[in-house]
Scaffold this motif. Structure first.
Motif, PDB file in Angstrom:
ATOM      1  N   ILE A   1      34.084  53.167  93.793  1.00 14.23           N
ATOM      2  CA  ILE A   1      33.110  52.091  93.999  1.00 14.23           C
ATOM      3  C   ILE A   1      31.865  52.671  94.644  1.00 14.23           C
ATOM      4  CG2 ILE A   1      32.590  49.970  95.278  1.00 14.23           C
ATOM      5  CD1 ILE A   1      35.503  49.223  95.158  1.00 14.23           C
ATOM      6  N   VAL A   2      30.705  52.216  94.189  1.00 11.64           N
ATOM      7  CA  VAL A   2      29.438  52.527  94.842  1.00 11.64           C
ATOM      8  C   VAL A   2      28.640  51.237  94.963  1.00 11.64           C
ATOM      9  CG1 VAL A   2      27.232  53.745  94.688  1.00 11.64           C
ATOM     10  CG2 VAL A   2      29.329  54.912  94.013  1.00 11.64           C
ATOM     11  N   THR A   3      28.056  51.010  96.135  1.00  7.27           N
ATOM     12  CA  THR A   3      27.119  49.898  96.298  1.00  7.27           C
ATOM     13  C   THR A   3      25.799  50.460  96.818  1.00  7.27           C
ATOM     14  OG1 THR A   3      27.757  49.378  98.586  1.00  7.27           O
ATOM     15  CG2 THR A   3      28.989  48.301  96.826  1.00  7.27           C
ATOM     16  N   ILE A   4      24.707  49.946  96.284  1.00  8.41           N
ATOM     17  CA  ILE A   4      23.369  50.421  96.632  1.00  8.41           C
ATOM     18  C   ILE A   4      22.467  49.233  96.936  1.00  8.41           C
ATOM     19  CG2 ILE A   4      21.257  51.420  95.623  1.00  8.41           C
ATOM     20  CD1 ILE A   4      22.919  53.528  94.312  1.00  8.41           C
ATOM     21  N   GLU A   5      21.601  49.412  97.925  1.00  2.00           N
ATOM     22  CA  GLU A   5      20.556  48.438  98.221  1.00  2.00           C
ATOM     23  C   GLU A   5      19.358  48.757  97.340  1.00  2.00           C
ATOM     24  OE1 GLU A   5      19.655  46.952 102.478  1.00  2.00           O
ATOM     25  OE2 GLU A   5      18.176  48.533 102.072  1.00  2.00           O
ATOM     26  N   PRO A   6      19.007  47.878  96.410  1.00  2.00           N
ATOM     27  CA  PRO A   6      17.997  48.233  95.395  1.00  2.00           C
ATOM     28  C   PRO A   6      16.614  48.549  95.953  1.00  2.00           C
ATOM     29  CG  PRO A   6      19.218  46.261  94.754  1.00  2.00           C
ATOM     30  CD  PRO A   6      19.583  46.550  96.170  1.00  2.00           C
TER      31      PRO A   6
ATOM     32  N   THR B   1      25.065  53.218  88.954  1.00  2.00           N
ATOM     33  CA  THR B   1      24.743  52.230  89.993  1.00  2.00           C
ATOM     34  C   THR B   1      23.254  52.254  90.303  1.00  2.00           C
ATOM     35  OG1 THR B   1      26.913  52.725  90.966  1.00  2.00           O
ATOM     36  CG2 THR B   1      25.436  51.350  92.248  1.00  2.00           C
ATOM     37  N   SER B   2      22.715  53.446  90.451  1.00  2.00           N
ATOM     38  CA  SER B   2      21.302  53.585  90.751  1.00  2.00           C
ATOM     39  C   SER B   2      20.435  53.028  89.631  1.00  2.00           C
ATOM     40  CB  SER B   2      20.977  55.063  90.990  1.00  2.00           C
ATOM     41  OG  SER B   2      19.590  55.261  91.158  1.00  2.00           O
ATOM     42  N   ALA B   3      20.848  53.248  88.384  1.00  2.00           N
ATOM     43  CA  ALA B   3      20.074  52.747  87.243  1.00  2.00           C
ATOM     44  C   ALA B   3      20.004  51.222  87.263  1.00  2.00           C
ATOM     45  CB  ALA B   3      20.705  53.237  85.944  1.00  2.00           C
ATOM     46  N   TYR B   4      21.128  50.575  87.510  1.00  2.00           N
ATOM     47  CA  TYR B   4      21.119  49.117  87.595  1.00  2.00           C
ATOM     48  C   TYR B   4      20.319  48.632  88.805  1.00  2.00           C
ATOM     49  CZ  TYR B   4      24.369  47.903  83.821  1.00  2.00           C
ATOM     50  OH  TYR B   4      24.954  47.692  82.595  1.00  2.00           O
ATOM     51  N   GLY B   5      20.234  49.500  89.831  1.00  2.00           N
ATOM     52  CA  GLY B   5      19.408  49.147  90.977  1.00  2.00           C
ATOM     53  C   GLY B   5      17.961  48.919  90.585  1.00  2.00           C
ATOM     54  N   GLY B   6      17.481  49.651  89.585  1.00  2.00           N
ATOM     55  CA  GLY B   6      16.123  49.444  89.107  1.00  2.00           C
ATOM     56  C   GLY B   6      15.927  48.069  88.499  1.00  2.00           C
ATOM     57  N   LEU B   7      16.952  47.557  87.819  1.00  2.00           N
ATOM     58  CA  LEU B   7      16.875  46.196  87.289  1.00  2.00           C
ATOM     59  C   LEU B   7      16.881  45.171  88.412  1.00  2.00           C
ATOM     60  CD1 LEU B   7      19.257  46.317  84.183  1.00  2.00           C
ATOM     61  CD2 LEU B   7      16.772  46.023  84.185  1.00  2.00           C
ATOM     62  N   ALA B   8      17.743  45.404  89.408  1.00  2.00           N
ATOM     63  CA  ALA B   8      17.834  44.466  90.526  1.00  2.00           C
ATOM     64  C   ALA B   8      16.561  44.456  91.358  1.00  2.00           C
ATOM     65  CB  ALA B   8      19.027  44.835  91.406  1.00  2.00           C
ATOM     66  N   ASN B   9      15.799  45.551  91.330  1.00  2.00           N
ATOM     67  CA  ASN B   9      14.583  45.682  92.120  1.00  2.00           C
ATOM     68  C   ASN B   9      13.339  45.390  91.280  1.00  2.00           C
ATOM     69  OD1 ASN B   9      13.183  46.275  94.544  1.00  2.00           O
ATOM     70  ND2 ASN B   9      12.803  48.381  93.876  1.00  2.00           N
ATOM     71  N   GLN B  10      13.465  44.421  90.387  1.00  2.00           N
ATOM     72  CA  GLN B  10      12.332  43.952  89.577  1.00  2.00           C
ATOM     73  C   GLN B  10      11.683  45.083  88.778  1.00  2.00           C
ATOM     74  OE1 GLN B  10       9.563  41.539  91.830  1.00  2.00           O
ATOM     75  NE2 GLN B  10      11.192  40.591  93.010  1.00  2.00           N
ATOM     76  N   GLY B  11      12.525  45.992  88.289  1.00  2.00           N
ATOM     77  CA  GLY B  11      12.027  47.033  87.404  1.00  2.00           C
ATOM     78  C   GLY B  11      11.589  48.307  88.091  1.00  2.00           C
TER      79      GLY B  11
ATOM     80  N   VAL C   1      29.902  46.245  86.471  1.00  2.00           N
ATOM     81  CA  VAL C   1      28.643  46.358  87.212  1.00  2.00           C
ATOM     82  C   VAL C   1      28.209  44.947  87.575  1.00  2.00           C
ATOM     83  CG1 VAL C   1      26.263  47.173  87.171  1.00  2.00           C
ATOM     84  CG2 VAL C   1      28.011  48.346  85.811  1.00  2.00           C
ATOM     85  N   GLY C   2      27.866  44.738  88.829  1.00  2.00           N
ATOM     86  CA  GLY C   2      27.347  43.439  89.233  1.00  2.00           C
ATOM     87  C   GLY C   2      26.194  43.614  90.200  1.00  2.00           C
ATOM     88  N   TYR C   3      25.194  42.727  90.107  1.00  2.00           N
ATOM     89  CA  TYR C   3      24.104  42.850  91.072  1.00  2.00           C
ATOM     90  C   TYR C   3      23.448  41.507  91.380  1.00  2.00           C
ATOM     91  CZ  TYR C   3      20.599  42.940  87.187  1.00  2.00           C
ATOM     92  OH  TYR C   3      19.815  42.661  86.097  1.00  2.00           O
ATOM     93  N   THR C   4      22.912  41.458  92.592  1.00  2.00           N
ATOM     94  CA  THR C   4      22.024  40.405  93.051  1.00  2.00           C
ATOM     95  C   THR C   4      20.728  41.117  93.470  1.00  2.00           C
ATOM     96  OG1 THR C   4      22.659  40.572  95.378  1.00  2.00           O
ATOM     97  CG2 THR C   4      24.028  39.158  93.967  1.00  2.00           C
ATOM     98  N   PRO C   5      19.696  40.384  93.863  1.00  2.00           N
ATOM     99  CA  PRO C   5      18.488  41.081  94.326  1.00  2.00           C
ATOM    100  C   PRO C   5      18.722  41.944  95.561  1.00  2.00           C
ATOM    101  CG  PRO C   5      17.962  38.816  93.744  1.00  2.00           C
ATOM    102  CD  PRO C   5      19.460  38.931  93.691  1.00  2.00           C
ATOM    103  N   GLU C   6      19.804  41.683  96.300  1.00  2.00           N
ATOM    104  CA  GLU C   6      20.047  42.405  97.548  1.00  2.00           C
ATOM    105  C   GLU C   6      21.012  43.571  97.413  1.00  2.00           C
ATOM    106  OE1 GLU C   6      20.646  38.995  97.344  1.00  2.00           O
ATOM    107  OE2 GLU C   6      18.595  38.515  97.967  1.00  2.00           O
ATOM    108  N   LEU C   7      21.855  43.593  96.380  1.00  2.00           N
ATOM    109  CA  LEU C   7      22.905  44.606  96.330  1.00  2.00           C
ATOM    110  C   LEU C   7      23.363  44.825  94.890  1.00  2.00           C
ATOM    111  CD1 LEU C   7      24.522  46.238  98.527  1.00  2.00           C
ATOM    112  CD2 LEU C   7      26.373  44.615  98.151  1.00  2.00           C
ATOM    113  N   VAL C   8      23.649  46.099  94.579  1.00  2.00           N
ATOM    114  CA  VAL C   8      24.258  46.470  93.302  1.00  2.00           C
ATOM    115  C   VAL C   8      25.618  47.093  93.604  1.00  2.00           C
ATOM    116  CG1 VAL C   8      24.044  47.832  91.194  1.00  2.00           C
ATOM    117  CG2 VAL C   8      22.000  46.981  92.327  1.00  2.00           C
ATOM    118  N   ALA C   9      26.628  46.703  92.857  1.00  2.00           N
ATOM    119  CA  ALA C   9      27.959  47.285  93.041  1.00  2.00           C
ATOM    120  C   ALA C   9      28.535  47.644  91.679  1.00  2.00           C
ATOM    121  CB  ALA C   9      28.892  46.312  93.761  1.00  2.00           C
TER     122      ALA C   9
END
Length: 306
Positions: free
Chosen positions: A49-54, A193-203, A280-288
């Protein structure tokens, strides 16, 4: 400096999230082990598991396996596995940039491609072995329809999808063939995880980091991580993609995540014979991102989503 006075190293880890991730993975693998032990008792299913703050790229939790004392191999950063359908959003981002919309329709029907030096036929199939006829890209994402994804990939071009993936920080080698659309190129969990973080962080994509800053024994700042966001896609594209991935939870292959009772964008991923299972799941605050499988790839022997 370590021996003459010491250093203070401040990590990005969130202890509460880390404990929750360890507990969740341990409980899940124990349950899975009970279902797979009859097949091969000597081998245990593994996971990570990895979680990242976008907004910062901070790694808030990282679990590299079931038990460090059983195996020191960190599957979150050292293992390279096929992401399966978890790679599909990059195909659909390339499609959005090429003028497709979520309402665009593509025929979900049998198709054959000549591949290899001898022109052998490759016939992609859907996980459920069904054909839906004219299918919107929204439905194709929600239900993870393989044939539609491959046809979209053919139309937008492999180089376009690879360019999108690179903008989102994916640096692993990517194969120049249509099966790329189905996630057949190996990636690391941290990379995905990091790649999806870009989506969660408005691109806007940020490189993942585990160190915030370092000071000496007197508190003097020696090193500090400074976030450097990079525009991967416009905010409008990230918004449309997030809306499509929310449908995965509302109506599609990730519907089990509705139990969390909060808005989530998500994508499931499965490789051939259920060798790798991803969520893969994400909100604006967290990607997991969660992965499970065997270290020596073989079927987990359980039915799954795409």
């Amino acid at each position: 400096m370590v021996f003459k006075g010491g250093l203070n190293v401040y990590t990005t880890l969130n202890p509460t999230m880390q404990l929750a991730a360890e507990q969740a993975l341990g409980d899940g693998l124990k349950a899975l082990e009970g279902r797979t032990a009859k097949n091969k008792p000597a081998e245990h299913p593994e996971g990570a598991i990895v979680t990242i703050e976008p907004q910062t790229g901070y790694v808030r939790a990282m679990v590299g396996g079931y038990d460090f004392f059983r195996s020191e191999f960190n599957r979150a950063v050292q293992a390279r596995r096929q992401p399966g359908s978890a790679f599909k959003p990059f195909v659909y981002i390339a499609a959005l940039e090429a003028g497709f919309t979520p309402a665009s329709r593509v025929e979900d029907a049998p198709v054959s491609y000549a591949v290899g030096p001898n022109g052998q036929a490759w016939k992609p199939d859907n996980y459920d072995r069904k054909f839906r006829g004219p299918t919107t890209l929204q439905q194709a994402v929600e239900e993870s329809v393989n044939i539609v994804t491959v046809k979209v990939q053919e139309r937008v071009g492999l180089s376009k999808t690879i360019q999108v993936a690179r903008r989102f920080g994916i640096s692993s080698p990517l194969h120049m063939n249509l099966s790329l659309a189905l996630g057949t190129s190996d990636l690391t969990l941290l990379e995905l995880t990091s790649a999806y973080g870009g989506l969660a962080n408005q691109g806007e994509w940020l490189a993942p980091t585990t160190i915030r800053y370092v000071t000496d024994a007197q508190g003097k700042l020696l090193e500090e991580h400074v976030a450097e966001p990079r525009a991967a896609v416009p905010p409008e594209t990230a918004y449309v993609m997030a809306h499509k991935l929310r449908g995965v939870v509302e109506r599609g292959t990730g519907i089990a995540a509705k139990a969390l009772a909060r808005p989530i964008a998500a994508k499931t991923g499965t490789t051939s014979d259920e060798r790798d299972l991803w969520l893969v799941g994400y909100t604006p605050e967290l990607v997991a991102v969660v992965w499970i499988g065997f270290d020596e790839p073989r079927s987990l022997g359980i039915p799954s989503s795409r």
